[in-house]
Motif scaffolding. Structure first.
Motif, PDB file in Angstrom:
ATOM      1  N   LYS A 153       0.667  -1.157  -0.079  1.00  0.00           N
ATOM      2  CA  LYS A 153      -0.006   0.097  -0.112  1.00  0.00           C
ATOM      3  C   LYS A 153       0.975   1.421   0.090  1.00  0.00           C
ATOM      4  CE  LYS A 153      -3.788  -2.334   2.514  1.00  0.00           C
ATOM      5  NZ  LYS A 153      -4.644  -1.993   3.702  1.00  0.00           N
ATOM      6  N   PRO A 154       0.438   2.114  -0.792  1.00  0.00           N
ATOM      7  CA  PRO A 154       1.297   3.634  -0.800  1.00  0.00           C
ATOM      8  C   PRO A 154       1.575   3.884   0.772  1.00  0.00           C
ATOM      9  CG  PRO A 154      -0.645   3.801  -2.224  1.00  0.00           C
ATOM     10  CD  PRO A 154      -0.853   2.444  -1.454  1.00  0.00           C
ATOM     11  N   GLY A 155       2.895   4.107   0.784  1.00  0.00           N
ATOM     12  CA  GLY A 155       3.271   4.728   2.022  1.00  0.00           C
ATOM     13  C   GLY A 155       3.551   3.565   3.326  1.00  0.00           C
ATOM     14  N   ALA A 156       3.178   2.298   2.946  1.00  0.00           N
ATOM     15  CA  ALA A 156       3.362   1.508   3.975  1.00  0.00           C
ATOM     16  C   ALA A 156       4.777   0.721   4.045  1.00  0.00           C
ATOM     17  CB  ALA A 156       2.662   0.311   3.480  1.00  0.00           C
ATOM     18  N   GLU A 157       5.287   0.545   5.052  1.00  0.00           N
ATOM     19  CA  GLU A 157       6.570   0.003   5.269  1.00  0.00           C
ATOM     20  C   GLU A 157       6.618  -1.476   4.513  1.00  0.00           C
ATOM     21  OE1 GLU A 157       9.846  -1.275   8.899  1.00  0.00           O
ATOM     22  OE2 GLU A 157       7.891  -0.221   9.316  1.00  0.00           O
ATOM     23  N   ILE A 158       7.761  -1.636   3.803  1.00  0.00           N
ATOM     24  CA  ILE A 158       7.976  -3.041   3.140  1.00  0.00           C
ATOM     25  C   ILE A 158       8.400  -3.847   4.132  1.00  0.00           C
ATOM     26  CG2 ILE A 158       9.406  -4.176   1.372  1.00  0.00           C
ATOM     27  CD1 ILE A 158       9.222  -1.669  -0.178  1.00  0.00           C
ATOM     28  N   PRO A 159       7.829  -4.923   4.350  1.00  0.00           N
ATOM     29  CA  PRO A 159       8.275  -6.087   5.276  1.00  0.00           C
ATOM     30  C   PRO A 159       9.446  -6.782   4.820  1.00  0.00           C
ATOM     31  CG  PRO A 159       6.361  -7.048   3.711  1.00  0.00           C
ATOM     32  CD  PRO A 159       6.631  -5.743   3.469  1.00  0.00           C
ATOM     33  N   ALA A 160      10.147  -7.387   5.785  1.00  0.00           N
ATOM     34  CA  ALA A 160      11.339  -8.166   5.717  1.00  0.00           C
ATOM     35  C   ALA A 160      11.184  -9.362   4.774  1.00  0.00           C
ATOM     36  CB  ALA A 160      11.738  -8.396   7.104  1.00  0.00           C
ATOM     37  N   VAL A 161      12.134  -9.394   3.847  1.00  0.00           N
ATOM     38  CA  VAL A 161      11.881 -10.623   2.715  1.00  0.00           C
ATOM     39  C   VAL A 161      12.570 -11.698   3.454  1.00  0.00           C
ATOM     40  CG1 VAL A 161      12.640 -11.165   0.677  1.00  0.00           C
ATOM     41  CG2 VAL A 161      11.612  -8.945   0.966  1.00  0.00           C
ATOM     42  N   ALA A 162      11.678 -12.768   3.705  1.00  0.00           N
ATOM     43  CA  ALA A 162      12.265 -13.895   4.275  1.00  0.00           C
ATOM     44  C   ALA A 162      11.384 -15.134   3.899  1.00  0.00           C
ATOM     45  CB  ALA A 162      12.775 -13.663   5.554  1.00  0.00           C
ATOM     46  N   PHE A 163      11.859 -16.425   4.137  1.00  0.00           N
ATOM     47  CA  PHE A 163      10.741 -17.636   4.096  1.00  0.00           C
ATOM     48  C   PHE A 163      11.180 -18.258   5.338  1.00  0.00           C
ATOM     49  CE2 PHE A 163      11.116 -16.866  -0.503  1.00  0.00           C
ATOM     50  CZ  PHE A 163       9.808 -16.214  -0.644  1.00  0.00           C
TER      51      PHE A 163
END
Length: 241
Positions: free
Chosen positions: A147-157
């Protein structure tokens, strides 16, 4: 996992999308095919034409050249970042171009980003990503739009939730999750479609089953539910052709 097909202009790609691509391509030392399907615009016939071709046609030709150069630049960028990347430029309809490329290259994975639109009309008409999900002959990883302005979550599995449906065997679950579990040392949980909302994994995995128009429209298809509501990536497997 040797080949990843990555359409570059199906949707605008966030930094998280690129990060997922780099994470998986480098972990598996996979070749990345950057696919740019140029869908032609309709020339503006109202523009004056002093000579052939008209200004509208000239503008269309310029856009084609620009898109090809854009792809070349993106390939070089990915190569400079350590990826084994090649470019594939195609002319035509976006959805069919992606599916045709998937059939020709038979990639181990296709990565794309799901549209954030989830209106009634969108569920009826479908999005480009939905069309790829229905027709692609390979596994498809869908990444949610930020979403615009939302913090990008950590990329992990770190955690994987497999959505178990009828006729899915234990061997299918193992075959469809082993590479993620083994590569990223992830924890696997098997859930029912009714448990989707209460689980918050880093990745959902599901085998797509054809439920028809009403199944998707009424929300009874768990794959459609995940593609329209999940806030984490969804790995969709397809019935072999």
């Amino acid at each position: 996992m040797k080949t990843i097909l990555f359409p570059t202009d199906l949707f605008d790609h966030s930094s998280a999308t690129s990060t997922y691509l780099h994470l998986m391509a480098k972990a598996w030392q996979a070749r990345v095919i950057l696919l740019h399907v140029y869908q032609p615009v309709i020339a503006d016939t109202s523009l004056p034409t002093f000579a052939d071709p008209g200004l509208g046609s000239m503008a269309t030709l310029d856009l084609e050249i620009i898109s090809q150069k854009h792809l070349e630049t993106l390939v070089e960028k990915f190569r400079s970042e350590g990826l084994d990347a090649v470019g594939e430029w195609r002319f035509g309809n976006v959805e069919s171009g992606i599916v045709d490329a998937a059939r020709e290259y038979a990639p181990d994975l296709l990565i794309t980003q799901r549209s954030s639109v989830a209106t009634f009309f969108d569920r009826m008409a479908g999005s480009a990503a939905d069309d790829v999900a229905r027709l692609a002959p390979c596994p498809v990883l869908f990444l949610p739009n930020s979403k615009p302005g939302a913090e990008i979550p950590a990329v992990a599995f770190r955690s994987v939730a497999y959505v178990l449906q009828q006729h899915i065997t234990q061997q299918m679950v193992t075959d469809q999750t082993a590479i993620i579990i083994d590569t990223f040392d992830a924890h696997l949980t098997v859930i029912t479609p009714e448990q989707i909302d209460e689980n918050k994994p880093d990745l959902f995995v599901i085998q797509r089953k054809e439920t028809g128009f009403l199944g998707g429209l009424m929300g009874s298809d768990p794959t459609e539910k995940l593609l329209s509501t999940a806030n984490v990536p969804v790995l969709v497997y397809h019935v072999a052709e």
